[in-house]
Design a protein around this motif. Structure first.
Motif, PDB file in Angstrom:
ATOM      1  N   LEU A  21      18.214 -10.373  19.403  1.00 60.01           N
ATOM      2  CA  LEU A  21      17.457  -8.840  19.378  1.00 60.01           C
ATOM      3  C   LEU A  21      18.039  -8.304  20.785  1.00 60.01           C
ATOM      4  O   LEU A  21      18.095  -7.078  20.714  1.00 60.01           O
ATOM      5  CB  LEU A  21      15.892  -9.327  19.327  1.00 60.01           C
ATOM      6  CG  LEU A  21      15.001  -7.902  19.529  1.00 60.01           C
ATOM      7  CD1 LEU A  21      15.597  -6.998  18.330  1.00 60.01           C
ATOM      8  CD2 LEU A  21      13.654  -8.330  19.501  1.00 60.01           C
ATOM      9  N   ALA A  22      18.128  -9.013  21.747  1.00 56.23           N
ATOM     10  CA  ALA A  22      18.726  -8.466  23.023  1.00 56.23           C
ATOM     11  C   ALA A  22      19.927  -7.680  22.636  1.00 56.23           C
ATOM     12  O   ALA A  22      20.460  -6.768  23.269  1.00 56.23           O
ATOM     13  CB  ALA A  22      18.542  -9.431  24.151  1.00 56.23           C
ATOM     14  N   GLU A  23      20.831  -8.493  22.191  1.00 57.35           N
ATOM     15  CA  GLU A  23      22.379  -7.975  21.815  1.00 57.35           C
ATOM     16  C   GLU A  23      22.078  -6.543  21.028  1.00 57.35           C
ATOM     17  O   GLU A  23      22.738  -5.775  21.035  1.00 57.35           O
ATOM     18  CB  GLU A  23      23.030  -8.764  21.028  1.00 57.35           C
ATOM     19  CG  GLU A  23      24.444  -8.491  20.860  1.00 57.35           C
ATOM     20  CD  GLU A  23      25.043  -9.812  19.916  1.00 57.35           C
ATOM     21  OE1 GLU A  23      26.121  -9.292  19.181  1.00 57.35           O
ATOM     22  OE2 GLU A  23      24.939 -10.917  20.331  1.00 57.35           O
ATOM     23  N   GLN A  24      21.079  -6.431  20.118  1.00 58.64           N
ATOM     24  CA  GLN A  24      20.919  -5.367  19.204  1.00 58.64           C
ATOM     25  C   GLN A  24      20.518  -4.161  20.056  1.00 58.64           C
ATOM     26  O   GLN A  24      21.050  -2.980  19.975  1.00 58.64           O
ATOM     27  CB  GLN A  24      20.017  -5.867  17.912  1.00 58.64           C
ATOM     28  CG  GLN A  24      20.553  -6.527  17.083  1.00 58.64           C
ATOM     29  CD  GLN A  24      21.628  -5.707  16.125  1.00 58.64           C
ATOM     30  OE1 GLN A  24      21.666  -4.433  15.844  1.00 58.64           O
ATOM     31  NE2 GLN A  24      22.554  -6.633  15.710  1.00 58.64           N
ATOM     32  N   ALA A  25      19.485  -4.475  21.101  1.00 60.07           N
ATOM     33  CA  ALA A  25      18.890  -3.301  21.735  1.00 60.07           C
ATOM     34  C   ALA A  25      19.830  -2.952  23.026  1.00 60.07           C
ATOM     35  O   ALA A  25      19.431  -2.185  23.860  1.00 60.07           O
ATOM     36  CB  ALA A  25      17.460  -3.950  22.011  1.00 60.07           C
ATOM     37  N   GLN A  30      16.051 -11.869  28.774  1.00 57.74           N
ATOM     38  CA  GLN A  30      14.636 -11.791  29.602  1.00 57.74           C
ATOM     39  C   GLN A  30      14.142 -10.498  29.637  1.00 57.74           C
ATOM     40  O   GLN A  30      12.596 -10.428  29.671  1.00 57.74           O
ATOM     41  CB  GLN A  30      15.258 -12.173  31.029  1.00 57.74           C
ATOM     42  CG  GLN A  30      15.908 -13.175  31.532  1.00 57.74           C
ATOM     43  CD  GLN A  30      17.159 -13.543  31.191  1.00 57.74           C
ATOM     44  OE1 GLN A  30      17.900 -12.532  30.803  1.00 57.74           O
ATOM     45  NE2 GLN A  30      17.841 -14.624  31.456  1.00 57.74           N
ATOM     46  N   ALA A  31      14.635  -9.503  29.168  1.00 58.28           N
ATOM     47  CA  ALA A  31      14.101  -8.177  28.886  1.00 58.28           C
ATOM     48  C   ALA A  31      13.090  -8.278  27.677  1.00 58.28           C
ATOM     49  O   ALA A  31      12.082  -7.892  27.785  1.00 58.28           O
ATOM     50  CB  ALA A  31      14.973  -6.986  28.816  1.00 58.28           C
ATOM     51  N   ALA A  49      15.613   2.524  18.897  1.00 58.66           N
ATOM     52  CA  ALA A  49      16.611   1.638  18.317  1.00 58.66           C
ATOM     53  C   ALA A  49      15.905   0.615  17.496  1.00 58.66           C
ATOM     54  O   ALA A  49      16.334   0.043  16.510  1.00 58.66           O
ATOM     55  CB  ALA A  49      17.510   1.192  19.221  1.00 58.66           C
ATOM     56  N   LEU A  50      14.852  -0.099  18.072  1.00 58.09           N
ATOM     57  CA  LEU A  50      14.063  -1.322  17.494  1.00 58.09           C
ATOM     58  C   LEU A  50      13.406  -0.836  16.315  1.00 58.09           C
ATOM     59  O   LEU A  50      13.605  -1.598  15.256  1.00 58.09           O
ATOM     60  CB  LEU A  50      13.137  -1.759  18.718  1.00 58.09           C
ATOM     61  CG  LEU A  50      13.889  -2.378  19.867  1.00 58.09           C
ATOM     62  CD1 LEU A  50      12.495  -2.585  20.856  1.00 58.09           C
ATOM     63  CD2 LEU A  50      14.406  -3.824  19.340  1.00 58.09           C
ATOM     64  N   VAL A 135      30.517 -16.485  19.078  1.00 58.97           N
ATOM     65  CA  VAL A 135      30.370 -15.535  17.742  1.00 58.97           C
ATOM     66  C   VAL A 135      28.997 -15.522  17.286  1.00 58.97           C
ATOM     67  O   VAL A 135      28.364 -14.297  17.301  1.00 58.97           O
ATOM     68  CB  VAL A 135      31.115 -15.874  16.712  1.00 58.97           C
ATOM     69  CG1 VAL A 135      30.904 -15.376  15.270  1.00 58.97           C
ATOM     70  CG2 VAL A 135      32.630 -15.685  16.928  1.00 58.97           C
ATOM     71  N   ASN A 136      28.134 -16.428  17.431  1.00 60.79           N
ATOM     72  CA  ASN A 136      26.792 -16.403  16.957  1.00 60.79           C
ATOM     73  C   ASN A 136      25.760 -16.247  17.888  1.00 60.79           C
ATOM     74  O   ASN A 136      24.681 -15.933  17.853  1.00 60.79           O
ATOM     75  CB  ASN A 136      26.315 -17.461  16.001  1.00 60.79           C
ATOM     76  CG  ASN A 136      26.032 -18.847  16.669  1.00 60.79           C
ATOM     77  OD1 ASN A 136      25.579 -18.793  17.601  1.00 60.79           O
ATOM     78  ND2 ASN A 136      26.828 -19.857  16.162  1.00 60.79           N
ATOM     79  N   GLY A 137      26.086 -16.460  19.280  1.00 63.94           N
ATOM     80  CA  GLY A 137      25.352 -16.210  20.182  1.00 63.94           C
ATOM     81  C   GLY A 137      24.090 -16.886  20.419  1.00 63.94           C
ATOM     82  O   GLY A 137      22.900 -16.589  20.990  1.00 63.94           O
TER      83      GLY A 137
END
Length: 201
Positions: A21-25, A30-31, A49-50, A135-137
């Motif tokens: 989710l952090a990558e998407q946002a 941590q955020a 964005a979310l 790749v998949n994080g």
């Protein structure tokens, strides 16, 4: 329900991690964690964005208006998490193939090049593991990590035991003394790896 709780519910309904989710946002994990715990709130552009990512209104995210339980987007084919898990299993498979090839080929030819060639297969497994992680994080399951280490440490420990006894490298121990030294080295190495992986969890 707070904004953080709604975000967590939406994230879990999609089956994605905080890192994904952090990558998407475009923020750190941590955020996202702080958003979900209510320690901070996303900026307006992140809320937009979310809402687009989850397919809900900004009103729903901020106030709980709109649909009470938005349906997760349908998944088509394999998702990143499934692909990542397959990559981790393949890495363990390559480790096992390298080890089994070393056993078989050494028994047949007993040339040092066999050991180094089979260790190259295991090195390819390590590269595959880290490419999968990149790749998949997401982290590999604990079991896969331990399996990779167990397969990867076998030959180096056997070679070390053989060298200490007879100044000879081979992929598996032979003779009582060599087996005893191998077991001591191998079990110690696995114990240290286990402790480190448990501490890192």
């Amino acid at each position: 329900m707070t904004l953080g709780e709604r975000l967590q519910e939406l994230r879990k309904s999609r089956g994605i991690s905080q890192e994904q989710l952090a990558e998407q946002a475009g923020v750190s994990r941590q955020a996202v964690s702080k958003w979900e715990l209510g320690e901070s709130a996303p900026e307006l552009d992140k809320v937009v964005a979310l809402s687009e990512f989850f397919g809900v209104t900004t009103d729903y995210l901020l106030k709980g208006g709109g649909p009470a339980s938005p349906s997760p987007a349908p998944k088509s084919g394999w998702d990143r998490e499934a692909i990542g898990q397959v990559q981790y299993v393949v890495s363990a498979g390559l480790m096992a193939i390298g080890l089994l090839l070393a056993f078989g080929l050494w028994h047949y030819s007993q040339e040092d090049v066999v050991i180094w060639g089979c260790m190259a297969v295991q090195a390819a497994a390590v590269v595959w593991y880290f490419v999968g992680k990149l790749v998949n994080g997401q982290e590999a399951p604990f079991f896969i990590k331990m399996l990779d280490w167990a397969l990867g440490l076998f030959m180096p420990c056997a070679m070390a035991a053989g060298f200490l006894i007879q100044r000879l490298f081979r992929p598996y121990p032979t003779g009582i003394k060599e087996v005893a030294i191998f077991l001591a080295l191998y079990l110690l190495a696995l114990w240290l790896v286990y402790r480190r992986l448990k501490k890192a969890k």
